[in-house]
Design a protein around this motif. Structure first.
Motif, PDB file in Angstrom:
ATOM      1  N   MET A   1      35.516  47.003  46.266  1.00 37.20           N
ATOM      2  CA  MET A   1      35.799  48.206  47.064  1.00 37.20           C
ATOM      3  C   MET A   1      34.864  49.083  47.731  1.00 37.20           C
ATOM      4  O   MET A   1      33.992  49.577  46.882  1.00 37.20           O
ATOM      5  N   ASP A   2      34.631  49.060  48.875  1.00 41.39           N
ATOM      6  CA  ASP A   2      33.527  49.942  49.562  1.00 41.39           C
ATOM      7  C   ASP A   2      34.035  50.955  50.376  1.00 41.39           C
ATOM      8  O   ASP A   2      34.551  50.697  51.745  1.00 41.39           O
ATOM      9  N   PRO A   3      34.103  51.997  49.909  1.00 45.67           N
ATOM     10  CA  PRO A   3      34.941  53.085  50.678  1.00 45.67           C
ATOM     11  C   PRO A   3      34.124  53.731  51.747  1.00 45.67           C
ATOM     12  O   PRO A   3      35.260  53.919  52.876  1.00 45.67           O
ATOM     13  N   LYS A   4      33.025  53.381  52.020  1.00 48.19           N
ATOM     14  CA  LYS A   4      32.431  53.875  53.101  1.00 48.19           C
ATOM     15  C   LYS A   4      32.729  52.571  54.224  1.00 48.19           C
ATOM     16  O   LYS A   4      33.111  52.907  55.522  1.00 48.19           O
ATOM     17  N   ALA A   5      32.865  51.413  53.936  1.00 50.38           N
ATOM     18  CA  ALA A   5      33.506  50.609  54.802  1.00 50.38           C
ATOM     19  C   ALA A   5      35.081  50.622  55.070  1.00 50.38           C
ATOM     20  O   ALA A   5      35.515  50.385  56.276  1.00 50.38           O
ATOM     21  N   LEU A   6      35.519  50.898  54.144  1.00 48.98           N
ATOM     22  CA  LEU A   6      37.106  51.509  54.468  1.00 48.98           C
ATOM     23  C   LEU A   6      37.212  52.794  55.230  1.00 48.98           C
ATOM     24  O   LEU A   6      38.025  52.564  56.195  1.00 48.98           O
ATOM     25  N   LYS A   7      36.294  53.558  55.209  1.00 47.70           N
ATOM     26  CA  LYS A   7      36.489  54.893  56.142  1.00 47.70           C
ATOM     27  C   LYS A   7      36.339  54.459  57.587  1.00 47.70           C
ATOM     28  O   LYS A   7      36.983  55.188  58.323  1.00 47.70           O
ATOM     29  N   ALA A   8      35.634  53.439  57.861  1.00 50.74           N
ATOM     30  CA  ALA A   8      35.470  52.940  59.368  1.00 50.74           C
ATOM     31  C   ALA A   8      36.771  52.464  59.883  1.00 50.74           C
ATOM     32  O   ALA A   8      36.911  52.402  60.966  1.00 50.74           O
ATOM     33  N   GLU A   9      37.627  52.107  58.947  1.00 53.20           N
ATOM     34  CA  GLU A   9      39.006  51.584  59.505  1.00 53.20           C
ATOM     35  C   GLU A   9      40.260  52.939  59.713  1.00 53.20           C
ATOM     36  O   GLU A   9      40.951  52.573  60.332  1.00 53.20           O
ATOM     37  N   PHE A  10      39.575  54.055  59.839  1.00 50.55           N
ATOM     38  CA  PHE A  10      40.271  55.248  59.937  1.00 50.55           C
ATOM     39  C   PHE A  10      39.811  55.891  61.124  1.00 50.55           C
ATOM     40  O   PHE A  10      38.746  56.580  60.986  1.00 50.55           O
ATOM     41  N   PRO A  11      40.531  55.870  62.300  1.00 49.19           N
ATOM     42  CA  PRO A  11      39.771  56.565  63.435  1.00 49.19           C
ATOM     43  C   PRO A  11      39.666  57.952  63.424  1.00 49.19           C
ATOM     44  O   PRO A  11      38.561  58.535  63.735  1.00 49.19           O
ATOM     45  N   ILE A  12      40.511  58.760  62.686  1.00 53.01           N
ATOM     46  CA  ILE A  12      40.590  60.316  62.598  1.00 53.01           C
ATOM     47  C   ILE A  12      39.120  60.728  61.871  1.00 53.01           C
ATOM     48  O   ILE A  12      38.910  61.664  61.931  1.00 53.01           O
TER      49      ILE A  12
ATOM     50  N   LEU B   1      47.058  48.409  51.798  1.00 53.95           N
ATOM     51  CA  LEU B   1      46.717  48.960  50.499  1.00 53.95           C
ATOM     52  C   LEU B   1      46.816  47.691  49.420  1.00 53.95           C
ATOM     53  O   LEU B   1      46.114  47.599  48.479  1.00 53.95           O
ATOM     54  N   GLU B   2      47.671  46.643  49.650  1.00 51.01           N
ATOM     55  CA  GLU B   2      47.527  45.587  48.761  1.00 51.01           C
ATOM     56  C   GLU B   2      46.383  44.937  49.187  1.00 51.01           C
ATOM     57  O   GLU B   2      45.697  43.946  48.066  1.00 51.01           O
ATOM     58  N   GLN B   3      45.892  44.588  50.217  1.00 53.76           N
ATOM     59  CA  GLN B   3      44.636  43.898  50.516  1.00 53.76           C
ATOM     60  C   GLN B   3      43.485  44.895  49.855  1.00 53.76           C
ATOM     61  O   GLN B   3      42.430  44.023  49.445  1.00 53.76           O
ATOM     62  N   VAL B   4      43.446  46.184  50.025  1.00 52.00           N
ATOM     63  CA  VAL B   4      42.370  46.666  49.081  1.00 52.00           C
ATOM     64  C   VAL B   4      42.565  46.561  47.634  1.00 52.00           C
ATOM     65  O   VAL B   4      41.555  46.308  46.788  1.00 52.00           O
ATOM     66  N   GLY B   5      43.902  46.737  47.246  1.00 58.28           N
ATOM     67  CA  GLY B   5      44.158  46.480  45.845  1.00 58.28           C
ATOM     68  C   GLY B   5      44.261  47.836  45.016  1.00 58.28           C
ATOM     69  O   GLY B   5      43.620  48.721  44.954  1.00 58.28           O
ATOM     70  N   LEU B   6      45.540  47.698  44.689  1.00 57.52           N
ATOM     71  CA  LEU B   6      45.722  49.041  44.016  1.00 57.52           C
ATOM     72  C   LEU B   6      44.983  49.444  42.757  1.00 57.52           C
ATOM     73  O   LEU B   6      44.732  50.506  42.196  1.00 57.52           O
ATOM     74  N   HIS B   7      44.853  48.544  41.765  1.00 56.86           N
ATOM     75  CA  HIS B   7      44.021  48.646  40.910  1.00 56.86           C
ATOM     76  C   HIS B   7      42.424  49.105  41.225  1.00 56.86           C
ATOM     77  O   HIS B   7      42.028  50.162  40.684  1.00 56.86           O
ATOM     78  N   ASN B   8      41.969  48.618  42.281  1.00 61.04           N
ATOM     79  CA  ASN B   8      40.756  49.004  42.674  1.00 61.04           C
ATOM     80  C   ASN B   8      40.728  50.440  43.067  1.00 61.04           C
ATOM     81  O   ASN B   8      39.844  51.442  43.130  1.00 61.04           O
ATOM     82  N   ILE B   9      41.910  50.915  43.949  1.00 60.73           N
ATOM     83  CA  ILE B   9      41.996  52.365  44.323  1.00 60.73           C
ATOM     84  C   ILE B   9      42.272  53.331  43.188  1.00 60.73           C
ATOM     85  O   ILE B   9      41.490  54.242  43.081  1.00 60.73           O
ATOM     86  N   GLU B  10      42.900  52.743  41.963  1.00 59.70           N
ATOM     87  CA  GLU B  10      42.985  53.614  41.036  1.00 59.70           C
ATOM     88  C   GLU B  10      41.699  53.987  40.217  1.00 59.70           C
ATOM     89  O   GLU B  10      41.243  55.118  39.810  1.00 59.70           O
ATOM     90  N   GLN B  11      41.067  52.854  40.258  1.00 56.39           N
ATOM     91  CA  GLN B  11      39.636  52.880  39.444  1.00 56.39           C
ATOM     92  C   GLN B  11      38.862  53.650  40.259  1.00 56.39           C
ATOM     93  O   GLN B  11      37.851  54.741  39.682  1.00 56.39           O
TER      94      GLN B  11
ATOM     95  N   TYR C   1      40.979  60.151  48.320  1.00 55.00           N
ATOM     96  CA  TYR C   1      41.666  58.716  48.388  1.00 55.00           C
ATOM     97  C   TYR C   1      40.624  57.573  48.606  1.00 55.00           C
ATOM     98  O   TYR C   1      39.506  57.867  48.302  1.00 55.00           O
ATOM     99  N   LEU C   2      40.981  56.629  48.856  1.00 53.39           N
ATOM    100  CA  LEU C   2      40.005  55.330  48.891  1.00 53.39           C
ATOM    101  C   LEU C   2      38.853  55.526  49.768  1.00 53.39           C
ATOM    102  O   LEU C   2      37.969  54.805  49.580  1.00 53.39           O
ATOM    103  N   TYR C   3      39.111  56.338  50.742  1.00 51.40           N
ATOM    104  CA  TYR C   3      38.005  56.299  51.807  1.00 51.40           C
ATOM    105  C   TYR C   3      37.110  57.725  51.259  1.00 51.40           C
ATOM    106  O   TYR C   3      35.960  57.731  52.184  1.00 51.40           O
TER     107      TYR C   3
END
Length: 409
Positions: A1-12, A291-301, A381-383
């Motif tokens: 899980m790469d939070p910086k890459a995930l952040k790019a998915e959020f326009p705001i 969220l399932e693509q990211v993985g809830l376990h990855n988000i929790e950790q 959160y994940l980002y």
């Protein structure tokens, strides 16, 4: 899980606030939405917009498929036994009110007990207050330990054979406390009570299995898990939902209507009167996919790592008080900075481009238990990244300096 890459998915999140890159740390209030969710809602309105369950035309069929497909995703996400056990609502508040009105007011009698904790959000407190007033039931509270946790011994002592309902948050929106729901459920059932779980702060952050937990009712909101506002769900065991009367009446939830009486549709539709929140459900389904693509376990950790880092960094700031347990907690830190009002703290942080929450967090009894009127809260959160927490810590030191405190790290 790469939070910086995930952040790019959020326009705001790709904007500056007051001349600084936005650091969004108000996720316990609401999370931001990825492009996939925004596009799903946009596509529904541009391509499929129609009312559901009614029209035989193509748009109506596509809208119904999208709406009921979202219900299937929620059922799978929570591991419900059936889609019949998933009721779409406006969110956690509405879901809890359905249980308090449709179940509690029908079943409670004078002298029965409703067991809560002082860490509950108002949404999981006021409906039970009202149910108790109407039925003559009594409210009881599991005591909190000094660190804001509860013990199973206290649960055993508070829940009695007169207890009919135990209503509790899986995770506190102020303290970050994660309650041992499976064990509390076992105690409640052994004493003959049903358990109602406020999942607003748990569902976005950890894998939830309602069958493994064996809870009777479970409520959550979509907007706290990358979905749209105005949509959530109530999970209820089928036999309990079957026994309940609807709390909202009108079109869509009826079977037959006569002049002097009516009958209701089967589950889940008997609880979904009127035109439902179709676009919201579509967006919620897309959020679950994300969220399932990211993985809830990855988000929790990831959040546990951020929480530990935040506790370390903020604990270095002299004069800053952190509330809640030091160890096991969801991804948030609630604090006060000396005698600076939390609203002033949040205002100064905003000038640095950092968004946090300040106030009583819809938990006034808990604020009184903490002996404060309000607090500031940073929630992750994940980002979010460790660099976001560094920005927060640096800005809190600037806040101290702004208000005339000596800067000590």
């Amino acid at each position: 899980m790469d939070p910086k890459a995930l952040k790019a998915e959020f326009p705001i999140l790709q904007q500056d606030i007051n001349g600084h890159p936005l650091v969004y740390l108000d996720n316990a209030a609401t999370t931001q939405k990825p492009r996939s969710v925004i596009e799903a809602v946009k596509t529904y309105y541009e391509r499929d917009n129609a009312n559901v369950h009614r029209g035989v035309h193509t748009l109506g069929s596509r809208a119904t498929d999208a709406y009921e497909g979202a219900r299937e995703k929620v059922a799978r996400f929570l591991n419900a036994a059936s889609t019949r056990e998933i009721i779409f609502t406006r969110g956690t508040t509405t879901a809890l009110n359905i249980v308090a009105s449709g179940y509690a007011r029908q079943t409670l009698r004078e002298g029965d007990e409703i067991v809560l904790t002082q860490m509950e959000h108002h949404s999981n407190l006021i409906p039970w207050q009202q149910a108790a007033k109407v039925t003559g039931a009594t409210l009881k509270y599991i005591p909190l330990q000094p660190d804001g946790t509860i013990t199973l011994d206290d649960v055993e002592a508070t829940v009695t054979e007169r207890t009919k309902i135990v209503a509790i948050a899986y995770a506190s929106n102020v303290l970050g406390t994660v309650n041992p729901i499976a064990k509390i459920t076992e105690i409640a059932h052994r004493k003959g009570a049903v358990i109602v779980v406020d999942g607003a702060q748990s569902t976005p952050h950890m894998k939830v299995d309602v069958q493994a937990l064996n809870v009777d009712f479970y409520a959550f909101s979509g907007h706290k898990m990358c979905g749209p506002t105005g949509i959530g769900a109530l999970y209820g065991k089928a036999q309990l939902l079957e026994s309940m009367e609807p709390v909202e009446f009108g079109g869509e939830m009826i079977d037959f209507v006569e002049l002097y009486d009516s009958t209701w549709k089967e589950l889940p539709w008997k609880f979904e009167g009127g035109t439902p929140i179709i676009a919201g459900a579509v967006g919620l389904g897309a959020a679950i996919d994300f969220l399932e693509q990211v993985g809830l376990h990855n988000i929790e950790q990831h959040e546990k790592k951020l929480s530990r880092y935040a506790m370390e960094k903020l604990s270095e700031i002299e004069g800053l008080t952190i509330y809640g347990p030091r160890d096991e907690r969801v991804g948030l830190v609630t604090f006060n900075l000396g005698d600076v009002h939390p609203h002033d703290v949040a205002t100064v942080l905003d000038t640095e481009g950092i968004a946090v929450r300040a106030g009583h967090h819809c938990a006034q009894p808990l604020m009184r238990w903490l002996n404060v009127s309000a607090s500031a809260r940073a929630s992750f959160y994940l980002y979010n990244t460790e660099q976001d927490i560094d920005r927060l810590a640096e800005s809190l030191v600037k806040t101290k300096e702004f208000f005339g405190y000596e800067s000590i790290r």
